[in-house]
Motif scaffolding. Sequence first.
Motif, short mmCIF file in Angstrom:
data_model
loop_
_atom_site.label_atom_id
_atom_site.label_comp_id
_atom_site.label_asym_id
_atom_site.label_seq_id
_atom_site.Cartn_x
_atom_site.Cartn_y
_atom_site.Cartn_z
N PHE A 1 33.38 11.76 -23.88
CA PHE A 1 33.11 13.07 -24.46
C PHE A 1 34.38 13.65 -25.09
CE2 PHE A 1 32.47 17.71 -24.25
CZ PHE A 1 31.26 17.81 -24.94
N THR B 1 31.94 20.06 -16.40
CA THR B 1 30.71 19.30 -16.64
C THR B 1 29.88 19.23 -15.38
OG1 THR B 1 31.81 17.23 -16.05
CG2 THR B 1 31.80 17.83 -18.38
N PHE C 1 25.62 13.07 -28.29
CA PHE C 1 25.34 13.08 -26.85
C PHE C 1 23.99 13.75 -26.60
CE2 PHE C 1 29.91 12.86 -27.25
CZ PHE C 1 30.26 11.89 -26.34
N THR D 1 22.38 16.70 -23.82
CA THR D 1 23.57 17.39 -23.32
C THR D 1 23.61 18.81 -23.87
OG1 THR D 1 24.79 15.30 -23.27
CG2 THR D 1 26.10 17.30 -23.17
#
Length: 322
Positions: free
Chosen positions: A235, A253, A292, A295
């Motif tokens: 990421f 996260t 992603f 997400t």
Amino acid sequence: MSGLHHHHHGHGHGHAHGDERASLTARAAMASIAMALLLIGLKAWAALQTSSMAMLGSLADSGLDLLASIVVLAGVRIAAMPADTDHRFGHGKAEALAAMAQVVLITLSALFIGYRSIERLVGGAQTQDAELGIGVSLVAILFTFALISYQRYVVRRTGSVAISTDRLHYASDLLLNLSVIAALALDQYAGFTGADAVFGLLIAAWLLYGAWSSSSHALDQLMDREWPEDQRARFLAACADYPELAGLHDLRTRTSRTVNFAQFHVWVPGDWTVAMAHERMDRIEEDLRKRFPATEILIHLDPEGHTDRETMLPPEITEKAQ
């Protein structure tokens, strides 16, 4: 057409999402419930006929399977609910809670089987009607194999924590049923009276180990554990592609069911207007979301040179507060 093709391609490989995922997980849970009900009937009858300790343990375990599967069904159903006004982050943790409830049930059944087995070792009573007990156990094994292979397919399609805990449960059943067969055979044909109880103890230990390992996975979700190191690194590497994100700091996260959450702060030039900063960050967010999927990204803007620890109050007030 290419968009449609891409969509199918995404579904064919990897995980099912949304409605398909919900109905698959619910169907797997329903299959467990139906099978547990059937086995409880069979094993109750066999336990009465054989007076086998291992068979009684096996019956208790099927009873717990039924309870566990009902818990799973509820957990999966609730976890599939979309975010609502009271649960803005969705309901994903319901699935981890269901897994935890199951861990408690598995632990209880293990302790029960262990306790009864020790009693049996001390008392040393004999079992009877081995053929019946062995027959019922073989039927249970056949059903269990069918269910496990179906659940394996569902887990592959959905990545569900609760269903995989459920599968572990039925895998333990397989061992349990085999041990009932071995216990009855040794007890009645080989005259080794303690066999019944020894197998009971072994299974209890195995169940406890299984419960412990599945609990750690569920706890990670409930406690908002950070993403694994390599996922975080991927990421951050992606973020490095955007010069505007050069001042990225305080990345946090977590994962809830199949949704990943990422939030971080970014320093931006103090002379940017709010509109300018907003427009650029929106574009980056959009881009990162493509890279992603599943997400949720939340970006907090700080003007350059501002540290989050600075107080905006005049120093004399701050000193008085201390």
